[in-house]
Design an enzyme around this catalytic site. Sequence first.
Site, short mmCIF file in Angstrom:
data_model
loop_
_atom_site.label_atom_id
_atom_site.label_comp_id
_atom_site.label_asym_id
_atom_site.label_seq_id
_atom_site.Cartn_x
_atom_site.Cartn_y
_atom_site.Cartn_z
N GLU A 60 0.83 -1.22 0.00
CA GLU A 60 0.00 0.00 0.00
C GLU A 60 0.86 1.27 0.00
O GLU A 60 0.60 2.21 0.76
CB GLU A 60 -0.94 0.01 1.21
CG GLU A 60 -1.99 -1.08 1.17
CD GLU A 60 -2.97 -1.02 2.33
OE1 GLU A 60 -4.13 -1.42 2.16
OE2 GLU A 60 -2.56 -0.59 3.43
N GLU B 235 -6.96 -7.33 -0.49
CA GLU B 235 -7.44 -7.25 0.90
C GLU B 235 -8.92 -6.87 0.85
O GLU B 235 -9.26 -5.72 0.60
CB GLU B 235 -6.67 -6.21 1.72
CG GLU B 235 -5.26 -6.59 2.08
CD GLU B 235 -4.62 -5.58 3.04
OE1 GLU B 235 -5.38 -4.80 3.67
OE2 GLU B 235 -3.39 -5.56 3.15
#
Length: 778
Positions: free
Chosen positions: A185, A262
């Site tokens: 991320e 995710e």
Amino acid sequence: MRFKKLLTSVLVACALLTASCTSQKQEPHQFEVGNKTFLLDGKPFIIKAAEMHYTRIPAEYWEHRIQMCKALGMNTICIYAFWNIHEQRPGEFNFKGQNDIAEFCRLAQKNGMYIMLRPGPYVCSEWEMGGLPWWLLKKKDIQLRTNDAYFLERTKIYMNEIGKQLADLQAPRGGNIIMVQVENEYGGYAVDKEYIANIRDIVREAGFTDVPLFQCDWSSTFQLNGLDDLLWTINFGTGANIDAQFKALKEARPETPLMCSEFWSGWFDHWGRKHETRDAETMVAGMRDMLDRNISFSLYMAHGGTTFGHWGGANCPPYSAMCSSYDYDAPISEAGWATPKYHKLREMLMQYADSGQVIPDVPQPYPLIEIPAIQFEETARLFDNLPEVKESEDIKPMEEFDQGWGTILYRTKLPDVKEGTVLLIDEVHDWAQVYADGKLLGRLDRRRGENSLTLPALKAGTQLDILVEAMGRVNFDYAIHDRKGITEKVELRTDDNRTTLKGWQVYSFPTDAVFAARKEFHKGGKTDGPAYYRASFELKETGDVFLDMQTWGKGMVWVNGKAIGRFWEIGPQQTLYMPGCWLKKGKNEIVVLDLLGPDKAEVKGLTQPILDMLRTEEPLTHRKEGESLNLKGEKPVATGKMAAGNGWQEVKFARPVKGSYFCLEALDAQDGKETASIAELYLLDENGKTLSRQNWQIDYADSESTSWGNYTADKVYDLQESTYWSTTRGAGYPHALVINLKGEYAISGFRYLPRAEENAPGAIKSYKVYVKEEPFVK
């Protein structure tokens, strides 16, 4: 004859050993990125991954949890590798026992499950410092997650060690690892493709060359650092508009397989905030929608488990430390139980089984026991058990005393202090108690931005003690440079004078079990002030149990040398999960460090957890009783209407406006209803760049919903696109939010993100914006 028998035994043992070793590797498999699909041995393959973390599960229970995921209908396990648990001191690596990540992968393969590996170096995961080792912060000018030469050097050393453990477990080499992630991320941290390329090269040089490498990010940030030779995946949570989440990716790479790397099944808990839950039906519907579109996914978390010991991280801004329970409202509970959410998901996934996939029965949970109240009759006061002293003229953070975690005591002598003098401790990381000659003067909590006390009159030579507990290093954004203890200075302030205190004695209290048990314990129960408590208890049978900490204040627990976790009376977590595999028939020992002091020095063992009991001293909302905001006579710097739908929007003012306080007034909603919601809010400087939000503070919010979730106004700058500020049901428009910027800035506009769900519930339509140099609320 004896020799022949011995030879035969040796040959049999060697054969068994050889069989054991070879059974850990199977036939090689090719996993590739195809045209709009993944390919396993040339055939289309949808990844149905269950995320769980070997560090959060007792090693004795790894296989059970893997089997729970298989019975759920998954075909893959997704795991992080945690740098800081493997290299707790520079150059000292540990991959044994609880840290044997290769054994975890082999157990997954034994049970027919593939592995998605996410080795970092940064992982977030609500884990201490996002998985980065604390000792990096001993280098004062370190720039984490950048091309800082030292950071890359240490990253390469770590990644090579991971490669030694896992590279040969890639699927084409007979193992079960099918994908490896590069960083994590990163678009939420910085824009630096050179850095990502460096990490990619480090991962490859560590031996991960036989399977696809991928990078994950949010739909709003994935292109900022996307490399052409890496697979791109998107992260988002339950209830998100799936078509909107993948729209930009499909436009950028029409032929790529789609994957939600995710898909958040729930959320994590913070001390002092309500237990988080997410709706099961909404989660299942989202996963069904992805499967119907041939979209792969990883369910974060399928099983959260427990952040044992001191390993919990924190969010910032605002600072908020994580609970020890990482239950996450996941389908598999913290103790490994199949929840109602599990059964709903399993029922759906059985309809999407792979060709030839056999979904086994759900494994039985481990047995539970109760433990009668354990009475603590041995006590060791912390101030009577000081470790070796370290001298320092200046105040310094914990890391400079070679301490990674735990509690640290700073001690010095005061000059003559007049009543009303302010003691400024800059900065308190993270929770402090201040004493004068052993008398408690007050407590300071970083969650609330507290860093000063007003002192009574104190004579020269008074002993000042500042006892600071590190609650967990920040695991997200630039605040991961989170040094502990007291980071800058301690001053005495009067109207006409500032005195920096010098000449410190420093005492370190680490979190390891041996240190906790090696004290001068004396007979006696509850005592005043910080103290260690010790007791033993007998068990005829072992089993999983939940230690009831409701009568205790704040601290940590160790059982049989295992660090079980933190407790804090404010909740929401009031029990600690105690795995039965770490208990013994016969005598067991428990040690408790309580920095506040208990109401009653006893611990019971329950068969159910308590994860949603708050005892917050004062509300974390941002409107005082009877307080209201009066904007009559205030001139807005901008008015207008937002566009409907999901995704970021940007508003530019006619000209930059200087101010220290920003007020957004929402006049009505896109859906015509009464609720207002904002997921994220950025302000733009005079050059159109986003301003740092690190020191922001909410001065006022007319309404914040806390009865059915954690929807306070500080969610607009918590760096999490899936969390949001929401007003309460029944509180009608207009709605107003005031942000104290903690400094004067030239503001040229703002960026606004509504909620990620389809139709963006609570999205604002008409608005007014005000900017002032003085507070709106006085």
